[in-house]
Design a protein around this motif. Structure first.
Motif, PDB file in Angstrom:
ATOM      1  N   UNK A  96     -39.693 -19.957 -13.235  1.00 41.57           N
ATOM      2  CA  UNK A  96     -38.580 -19.124 -12.787  1.00 41.57           C
ATOM      3  C   UNK A  96     -37.730 -19.847 -11.753  1.00 41.57           C
ATOM      4  N   UNK A  97     -38.370 -20.635 -10.897  1.00 37.47           N
ATOM      5  CA  UNK A  97     -37.602 -21.388  -9.901  1.00 37.47           C
ATOM      6  C   UNK A  97     -36.706 -22.408 -10.583  1.00 37.47           C
ATOM      7  N   UNK A  98     -37.261 -23.100 -11.613  1.00 32.14           N
ATOM      8  CA  UNK A  98     -36.432 -24.059 -12.337  1.00 32.14           C
ATOM      9  C   UNK A  98     -35.283 -23.363 -13.052  1.00 32.14           C
ATOM     10  N   UNK A  99     -35.568 -22.197 -13.664  1.00 29.70           N
ATOM     11  CA  UNK A  99     -34.495 -21.450 -14.325  1.00 29.70           C
ATOM     12  C   UNK A  99     -33.440 -21.016 -13.321  1.00 29.70           C
ATOM     13  N   UNK A 100     -33.889 -20.589 -12.133  1.00 34.71           N
ATOM     14  CA  UNK A 100     -32.925 -20.164 -11.114  1.00 34.71           C
ATOM     15  C   UNK A 100     -32.046 -21.325 -10.679  1.00 34.71           C
ATOM     16  N   UNK A 101     -32.660 -22.504 -10.467  1.00 31.17           N
ATOM     17  CA  UNK A 101     -31.876 -23.674 -10.067  1.00 31.17           C
ATOM     18  C   UNK A 101     -30.920 -24.088 -11.182  1.00 31.17           C
ATOM     19  N   UNK A 102     -31.414 -24.059 -12.458  1.00 34.49           N
ATOM     20  CA  UNK A 102     -30.532 -24.409 -13.576  1.00 34.49           C
ATOM     21  C   UNK A 102     -29.384 -23.407 -13.697  1.00 34.49           C
ATOM     22  N   UNK A 103     -29.715 -22.114 -13.540  1.00 33.62           N
ATOM     23  CA  UNK A 103     -28.660 -21.092 -13.606  1.00 33.62           C
ATOM     24  C   UNK A 103     -27.655 -21.269 -12.478  1.00 33.62           C
ATOM     25  N   UNK A 104     -28.156 -21.628 -11.287  1.00 30.24           N
ATOM     26  CA  UNK A 104     -27.241 -21.869 -10.171  1.00 30.24           C
ATOM     27  C   UNK A 104     -26.330 -23.043 -10.477  1.00 30.24           C
ATOM     28  N   UNK A 105     -26.905 -24.099 -11.116  1.00 34.83           N
ATOM     29  CA  UNK A 105     -26.074 -25.244 -11.490  1.00 34.83           C
ATOM     30  C   UNK A 105     -25.018 -24.870 -12.502  1.00 34.83           C
ATOM     31  N   UNK A 106     -25.425 -24.082 -13.528  1.00 34.57           N
ATOM     32  CA  UNK A 106     -24.433 -23.649 -14.526  1.00 34.57           C
ATOM     33  C   UNK A 106     -23.368 -22.763 -13.885  1.00 34.57           C
ATOM     34  N   UNK A 107     -23.799 -21.928 -12.958  1.00 37.50           N
ATOM     35  CA  UNK A 107     -22.846 -21.048 -12.279  1.00 37.50           C
ATOM     36  C   UNK A 107     -21.830 -21.867 -11.479  1.00 37.50           C
ATOM     37  N   UNK A 108     -22.320 -22.888 -10.761  1.00 31.28           N
ATOM     38  CA  UNK A 108     -21.405 -23.740  -9.990  1.00 31.28           C
ATOM     39  C   UNK A 108     -20.461 -24.504 -10.904  1.00 31.28           C
ATOM     40  N   UNK A 109     -21.000 -24.991 -12.056  1.00 33.01           N
ATOM     41  CA  UNK A 109     -20.137 -25.704 -13.013  1.00 33.01           C
ATOM     42  C   UNK A 109     -19.047 -24.780 -13.553  1.00 33.01           C
ATOM     43  N   UNK A 110     -19.439 -23.535 -13.889  1.00 30.59           N
ATOM     44  CA  UNK A 110     -18.446 -22.576 -14.402  1.00 30.59           C
ATOM     45  C   UNK A 110     -17.386 -22.268 -13.345  1.00 30.59           C
ATOM     46  N   UNK A 221     -24.026 -14.403 -16.993  1.00 25.56           N
ATOM     47  CA  UNK A 221     -24.895 -15.330 -16.255  1.00 25.56           C
ATOM     48  C   UNK A 221     -25.405 -14.688 -14.968  1.00 25.56           C
ATOM     49  N   UNK A 222     -24.539 -13.938 -14.306  1.00 21.24           N
ATOM     50  CA  UNK A 222     -24.962 -13.252 -13.087  1.00 21.24           C
ATOM     51  C   UNK A 222     -26.030 -12.200 -13.382  1.00 21.24           C
ATOM     52  N   UNK A 223     -25.886 -11.473 -14.515  1.00 16.12           N
ATOM     53  CA  UNK A 223     -26.923 -10.505 -14.896  1.00 16.12           C
ATOM     54  C   UNK A 223     -28.247 -11.209 -15.160  1.00 16.12           C
ATOM     55  N   UNK A 224     -28.185 -12.357 -15.849  1.00 15.50           N
ATOM     56  CA  UNK A 224     -29.403 -13.114 -16.116  1.00 15.50           C
ATOM     57  C   UNK A 224     -30.021 -13.624 -14.811  1.00 15.50           C
ATOM     58  N   UNK A 225     -29.174 -14.115 -13.911  1.00 13.71           N
ATOM     59  CA  UNK A 225     -29.686 -14.585 -12.617  1.00 13.71           C
ATOM     60  C   UNK A 225     -30.351 -13.448 -11.848  1.00 13.71           C
ATOM     61  N   UNK A 226     -29.729 -12.260 -11.907  1.00 15.08           N
ATOM     62  CA  UNK A 226     -30.303 -11.124 -11.187  1.00 15.08           C
ATOM     63  C   UNK A 226     -31.672 -10.769 -11.759  1.00 15.08           C
ATOM     64  N   UNK A 227     -31.829 -10.827 -13.079  1.00 14.90           N
ATOM     65  CA  UNK A 227     -33.126 -10.539 -13.700  1.00 14.90           C
ATOM     66  C   UNK A 227     -34.171 -11.577 -13.293  1.00 14.90           C
ATOM     67  N   UNK A 228     -33.774 -12.852 -13.291  1.00 13.59           N
ATOM     68  CA  UNK A 228     -34.707 -13.921 -12.897  1.00 13.59           C
ATOM     69  C   UNK A 228     -35.112 -13.750 -11.442  1.00 13.59           C
ATOM     70  N   UNK A 229     -34.137 -13.491 -10.567  1.00 12.88           N
ATOM     71  CA  UNK A 229     -34.439 -13.305  -9.147  1.00 12.88           C
ATOM     72  C   UNK A 229     -35.390 -12.119  -8.947  1.00 12.88           C
ATOM     73  N   UNK A 230     -35.147 -11.034  -9.693  1.00 10.58           N
ATOM     74  CA  UNK A 230     -35.987  -9.845  -9.551  1.00 10.58           C
ATOM     75  C   UNK A 230     -37.428 -10.152  -9.969  1.00 10.58           C
ATOM     76  N   UNK A 231     -37.605 -10.887 -11.078  1.00 10.57           N
ATOM     77  CA  UNK A 231     -38.952 -11.253 -11.511  1.00 10.57           C
ATOM     78  C   UNK A 231     -39.632 -12.162 -10.489  1.00 10.57           C
ATOM     79  N   UNK A 232     -38.872 -13.115  -9.942  1.00 15.27           N
ATOM     80  CA  UNK A 232     -39.455 -14.009  -8.933  1.00 15.27           C
ATOM     81  C   UNK A 232     -39.852 -13.243  -7.677  1.00 15.27           C
ATOM     82  N   UNK A 233     -39.010 -12.301  -7.263  1.00 19.65           N
ATOM     83  CA  UNK A 233     -39.335 -11.517  -6.065  1.00 19.65           C
ATOM     84  C   UNK A 233     -40.595 -10.676  -6.290  1.00 19.65           C
TER      85      UNK A 233
END
Length: 445
Positions: A96-110, A221-233
């Motif tokens: 989940x941490x790797x997915x969060x970092x990858x999602x953050x990277x995609x978000x910054x690229x977008x 992407x933000x919805x997906x990030x929110x789901x990942x963050x919620x699972x990690x929390x």
């Protein structure tokens, strides 16, 4: 009356236990011993009591061994299950941490792409305004030229009517031809400008449509990030809560423990160097704050796991044993007096392996009065463990040991009534009930 009862009792005893004589013959003479009925009855009753006590004691010992074995097997199975669960949660947490970092990277690229497209859109709008301004100038010039052309035509018609066939050679005719040529040039320029304006307008519309698609993708992407963050929390809460409860159940201040472990692992580049998502000097976004909070919880979980290895939460005996004495005041097994028992006793065969219950350093390995062969281990947080009455010591003073390392064998050295391990836990030199730590770890290890 009493004489009659005595006679009847003697007769009844004579029926079942008749008087016997045992003859003892030597070289010089022969002697005999008379066994009266009462004496035989007392001997029989004593023998029966001894046999009954032996049977009951053996049954209790066998039941204790069976119960203790089942408890240890269940505890080992629970420990293996929880360790597997911790490993699975750690793997899921890392994924989940790797997915969060990858999602953050995609978000910054977008975001960077949207910024570029917004810049292109602003430039296109600027060019469109410039084209519209130029078009207005051309249109004004064209209207003026048309008016001049119409005036020239009218003037040429008048001159032609006045001069007849010689009008073609006059300067007015040449002026009209020049105006026609200028009008044609302006018409072509106006057409080209209109085409450029249409092209810029189409590009601007395409840019707006692409920006709308990117905004939709960013929302998903933000919805997906929110789901990942919620699972990690949730995973962090499930992982940290049992460890926090374990330390608190053992009476240990968790904040002080975390601070002490962090000081011991504060070197840059070490295994517990704090990490965080950079905000590049700007105010952190909501996702960046959640990511930093999760990373801080990961750091706290690692600190808890290190602290758990340095506190005596394990059982020193892994083989079959019998718990024979608890912590507190008890009857002294030697002289029968009431004395304080500063530890717990695990009874078992001589040579049963004994293991360190936490990481630490051996500060004593030798004979001590009353304790027999004794091993003392100094741990973090001011905790010391003692293993007494050993038959063999397998460590040396100054040696570093880890939880689960074999430090010696069970024995009966020192002041004992039989082979067993006397196990103590001391905090700041004060004896503490070791079962506090062992029971606190039941839900974790």
């Amino acid at each position: 009356m009493r004489t009659r009862l005595a006679i009847r009792a003697h007769a009844l005893l004579e029926r079942y236990f008749p008087e016997r004589r045992l003859f003892l013959r030597s070289e010089a003479d022969t002697r005999f011993i008379r066994l009266k009925p009462l004496t035989q009855l007392i001997g029989f009753a004593g023998s029966a009591a001894v046999v009954a006590w032996t049977i009951i004691a053996s049954s209790i010992l066998i039941m204790d061994r069976i119960g203790a074995g089942n408890f240890r097997d269940q505890a080992r199975r629970d420990q293996l299950i929880y360790q597997d669960r911790l490993n699975e949660m750690a793997e899921e947490r890392d994924a989940r941490a790797e997915e969060a970092l990858a999602a953050q990277g995609r978000f910054n690229t977008a975001l960077a792409r949207i910024s570029e497209m917004q810049s292109d859109l602003l430039a296109a709008e600027t060019r469109l305004r410039e084209a519209e301004t130029g078009l207005g100038v051309v249109q004004a010039t064209l209207r003026r030229s048309l008016k001049e052309r119409d005036a020239a035509r009218e003037e040429m018609a008048v001159l032609t009517a006045q001069l007849g066939d010689g009008a073609a050679a006059l300067p007015g005719t040449q002026l009209a031809a020049a105006n026609e040529e200028a009008l044609s040039f302006l018409s072509d320029a106006l057409s080209a400008t209109a085409q450029e304006r249409d092209s810029v307008t189409a590009n601007a519309q395409d840019t707006l449509d692409h920006a709308a698609d990117l905004e939709h993708q960013i929302a998903m992407l933000q919805d997906r990030n929110d789901q990942i963050f919620r699972q990690l929390e949730e995973a962090m809460t499930v992982s940290i809560k049992p460890l926090d409860k374990m330390f608190r159940s053992a009476g240990m201040n968790t904040e002080k423990i975390i601070a002490q472990v962090r000081r011991g692992y504060s070197g840059q580049g070490g295994p517990l160097t704090p990490i965080s998502v950079s905000t590049m000097g700007e105010l952190p976004t909501l996702d960046a704050s959640r990511a930093n909070r999760i990373l801080n919880q990961l750091d706290r979980l690692n600190l808890y796991r290190i602290a758990a290895e340095q506190a005596p939460f394990a059982i020193p005996v892994h083989s079959s044993y019998r718990f024979t004495s608890g912590f507190g005041y008890r009857r002294d097994p030697k002289n029968g007096g009431r004395r304080m028992h500063a530890g717990v006793d695990f009874a078992g065969p001589v040579g049963t392996p004994l293991y360190a219950t936490a990481d630490g350093t051996v500060i004593h390995a030798g004979w001590q009065s009353g304790y027999g062969r004794l091993v003392k281990i100094q741990h973090e947080f001011g905790i010391e463990t003692r293993f007494a009455h050993m038959s063999r010591i397998r460590v040396k003073v100054g040696q570093r040991v880890s939880r689960g390392d074999r430090i010696g064998d069970m024995g009966a050295s020192g002041r004992v009534t039989g082979p067993h391990l006397h196990y103590e836990v001391r905090v700041g030199g004060q004896a503490i009930n070791p079962m506090i730590y062992i029971k606190a770890a039941n839900d974790v290890f």
